[in-house]
Enzyme design. Structure first.
Site, short mmCIF file in Angstrom:
data_model
loop_
_atom_site.label_atom_id
_atom_site.label_comp_id
_atom_site.label_asym_id
_atom_site.label_seq_id
_atom_site.Cartn_x
_atom_site.Cartn_y
_atom_site.Cartn_z
N PHE A 110 15.83 5.09 -0.37
CA PHE A 110 15.72 5.39 -1.61
C PHE A 110 14.92 6.50 -1.99
O PHE A 110 14.02 6.63 -1.27
CB PHE A 110 15.45 4.27 -2.48
CG PHE A 110 16.51 3.17 -2.62
CD1 PHE A 110 16.63 2.37 -1.39
CD2 PHE A 110 17.27 3.21 -3.54
CE1 PHE A 110 17.87 1.62 -1.38
CE2 PHE A 110 18.33 2.23 -3.80
CZ PHE A 110 18.68 1.47 -2.61
N LYS A 156 -16.92 -6.88 -5.17
CA LYS A 156 -16.73 -6.02 -6.05
C LYS A 156 -17.69 -4.61 -5.94
O LYS A 156 -18.86 -4.68 -5.75
CB LYS A 156 -16.84 -6.35 -7.38
CG LYS A 156 -16.42 -5.55 -8.46
CD LYS A 156 -16.56 -6.15 -9.98
CE LYS A 156 -16.30 -5.06 -11.06
NZ LYS A 156 -17.13 -5.45 -12.28
N LYS A 205 14.47 10.46 8.41
CA LYS A 205 14.75 8.95 8.76
C LYS A 205 15.82 8.50 9.30
O LYS A 205 15.99 7.16 9.70
CB LYS A 205 14.17 8.13 7.49
CG LYS A 205 12.98 9.00 6.90
CD LYS A 205 12.32 7.75 5.58
CE LYS A 205 11.23 8.74 4.96
NZ LYS A 205 10.23 7.84 4.17
N ASP A 246 1.77 5.56 0.74
CA ASP A 246 1.78 6.26 1.78
C ASP A 246 0.43 6.37 2.48
O ASP A 246 0.08 6.63 3.50
CB ASP A 246 2.05 7.65 1.39
CG ASP A 246 3.64 8.06 1.12
OD1 ASP A 246 4.33 7.24 1.69
OD2 ASP A 246 4.00 8.76 0.06
N ASN A 269 1.55 1.59 -7.26
CA ASN A 269 2.64 2.36 -8.23
C ASN A 269 3.44 1.73 -9.13
O ASN A 269 3.53 0.45 -9.21
CB ASN A 269 3.75 3.19 -7.28
CG ASN A 269 4.43 2.20 -6.09
OD1 ASN A 269 5.19 1.51 -6.79
ND2 ASN A 269 3.99 1.81 -4.96
N LYS A 313 14.79 13.53 3.44
CA LYS A 313 14.23 12.09 4.13
C LYS A 313 15.44 11.50 4.73
O LYS A 313 15.30 10.70 5.65
CB LYS A 313 14.02 11.46 2.82
CG LYS A 313 12.45 11.72 2.39
CD LYS A 313 12.43 11.06 0.96
CE LYS A 313 10.95 11.90 0.16
NZ LYS A 313 10.84 11.24 -1.04
N1 CTP Z 1 9.19 4.47 2.85
C1 CTP Z 1 8.88 3.44 3.98
N2 CTP Z 1 7.54 3.40 4.30
C2 CTP Z 1 6.71 4.16 3.78
C3 CTP Z 1 7.15 5.16 2.69
C4 CTP Z 1 8.43 5.17 2.38
O1 CTP Z 1 9.73 2.74 4.35
N3 CTP Z 1 5.33 4.27 4.21
C5 CTP Z 1 10.86 4.32 2.60
C6 CTP Z 1 10.87 3.99 1.22
O2 CTP Z 1 11.02 2.47 1.04
C7 CTP Z 1 12.34 4.75 0.52
C8 CTP Z 1 11.99 6.10 1.31
O3 CTP Z 1 11.29 5.65 2.68
O4 CTP Z 1 13.30 4.21 0.93
C9 CTP Z 1 11.58 7.31 0.76
O5 CTP Z 1 10.30 6.82 0.18
P1 CTP Z 1 9.53 7.95 -0.73
O6 CTP Z 1 8.07 7.43 -1.05
O7 CTP Z 1 10.24 8.50 -1.53
O8 CTP Z 1 9.45 9.28 0.39
P2 CTP Z 1 8.23 9.58 1.09
O9 CTP Z 1 8.91 9.32 2.90
O10 CTP Z 1 6.86 8.40 1.33
O11 CTP Z 1 7.91 10.94 1.38
P3 CTP Z 1 7.09 11.50 0.08
O12 CTP Z 1 5.95 10.33 -0.35
O13 CTP Z 1 6.55 12.63 0.65
O14 CTP Z 1 7.96 11.84 -1.19
#
Ligand code: CTP
Length: 400
Positions: free
Chosen positions: A323, A288, A341, A278, A209, A337
């Protein structure tokens, strides 16, 4: 607040030079000894007498004029300064400094200096966006100069765009941040995760990302500066991590999960600034992957939600800060969130808003508490924002 600090305020020839007068006054009122150097062009915009009156010090304008009590002005100013701040910094002074040109008192002092230097560029948008100016700014950043990005807005030339001198309180806060040593985080262990994880498809490709890691590194640096022990669990960022942090490098979400859980029990505060994938490819090819069919279907599996797991195991003394970078429904998503969490605070930003896009040095955030309270902060450098976040988290920690 700035007593016993010696600050050299360099003023170059831009329309924002008049704003430097207020900064000179603020710094003097804060107790600093302020010495002003004006370039020839700066004196076309504002007269030295203004600064002399505001600072109570003689203003330095010429290379070869000897003031009583001074041996060689540029060397004396360079060695006595705790900080040199240039307001405004024109394209010209940035170019000269980036290339080691010393042809007047200010540029000579800058080259002779070993202290902190803060540059506040302000100029016409076209000049600021010119790749030559941008290359000079990047070179200066790499060399360790502190640079505050200009603000966006109406410019004296009649255009709108980036190039305005940032608000003076922002510059003043940055100066305080650079000069004041506080150790209000001493005795605390902070865990920071930073950067965007990389999920490999084969030895050449990965899914990732746009996270730059800048926010996480700024938090780690600010916490270290304020006396905390810092464990930084970082995905690849291309930046050098702050000196003094215990750095653990990871690539995949699963590796970050394992390292975070291994070290979590030591942390009083966790800043989960990393952008974690995710989903990860179900299989990683050893060789490859070759192109064949018109459509290639990739099988992905969910990665563990690290922050959720931390929330489940939260110890009574721990503070968890999450975040959320969103493209829509910022508050609603961030609140969800925060609750899901089990967080103490969430820092949310809309990445579609200019000034808070991925990869930038600035951010515009809303800080949301479990009781629904929201603090909306204006656009600011991530280095400054990091201190705001630390200021807000510390009282939460003290309540535990
Ligand atoms: N986070 C994490 N582990 C994951 C995904 C997210 O610890 N597998 C943490 C990130 O570091 C951040 C928070 O969760 O502090 C929110 O992450 P974000 O990517 O915005 O949200 P998601 O929970 O992944 O939800 P979505 O992708 O549906 O927005």
């Amino acid at each position: 607040m700035l007593t016993e600090k010696f600050i050299t305020l360099g003023i170059t020839g831009g329309i924002a030079a008049y704003k430097a007068a207020e900064l000179a006054s603020t710094l003097t009122q804060a107790g600093a000894e302020v010495h002003v150097i004006m370039t020839r062009a700066a004196q076309k915009f504002i007269r030295p007498i203004t600064f002399q009156a505001l600072t109570g010090q003689p203003v330095h304008t010429a290379m070869f004029t000897r003031l009583t009590g001074w041996r060689v002005a540029h060397v004396d100013l360079a060695t006595r300064s705790d900080l040199i701040v240039i307001v405004p910094a024109t394209a010209n002074i940035l170019g000269k400094l980036a290339h080691g040109i010393a042809d007047d008192l200010l540029s000579t002092t800058l080259l002779a200096a070993t202290c902190l230097v803060l540059l506040c560029p302000a100029m016409n948008t076209g000049m600021y966006q010119n790749p030559i100016v941008q290359a000079n700014i990047n070179r200066l950043k790499e060399l360790g100069y502190c640079i505050i990005e200009p603000a966006t807005g109406w410019l004296a030339c009649g255009q709108e765009g980036p190039g305005r001198l940032p608000a003076l309180d922002l510059i003043f806060n940055q100066i305080k941040d650079l000069l004041i040593k506080i150790s209000d985080w001493q005795g605390l262990t902070v865990m920071v995760t930073a950067g965007g994880t990389k999920e490999p498809l084969d030895p050449i490709r990965h899914i990732s990302n746009r996270s730059s890691g800048k926010m996480g590194y700024a938090l780690a640096r600010a916490a270290l500066k304020r006396g905390a022990q810092v464990i930084l669990i970082s995905a690849p960022t291309g930046m050098s991590p702050p000196a003094g942090a215990k750095v653990i490098w990871v690539e995949r979400a699963r590796e970050m999960y394992e390292q975070v859980l291994t070290h979590a029990s030591k942390a009083d505060v966790v800043f989960k600034a990393a952008a974690v994938a995710d989903y990860s490819p179900r299989f990683t090819a050893n060789q490859k992957i070759k192109k064949k069919d018109e459509v290639y279907l990739l099988e992905l599996e969910k990665t563990p939600d690290i922050l959720f797991e931390l929330g489940q195991r939260k110890q009574p003394h721990q503070i968890l800060v999450g975040f959320a970078a969103e493209t829509e429904n910022l508050e609603e998503n961030a609140r969800r969130k925060l609750a899901q969490k089990n967080l103490d605070l969430i820092v949310a930003n809309d990445v579609t808003q200019p000034g808070s896009e991925f990869g930038q040095d600035t951010n515009i955030v809303k800080i949301i508490y479990p009781d629904g309270k929201i603090i909306s902060l204006p656009q600011m450098e991530k280095t400054v924002l990091a201190h705001h976040i630390l200021d807000l988290v510390l009282p939460l920690r003290l309540k535990k």
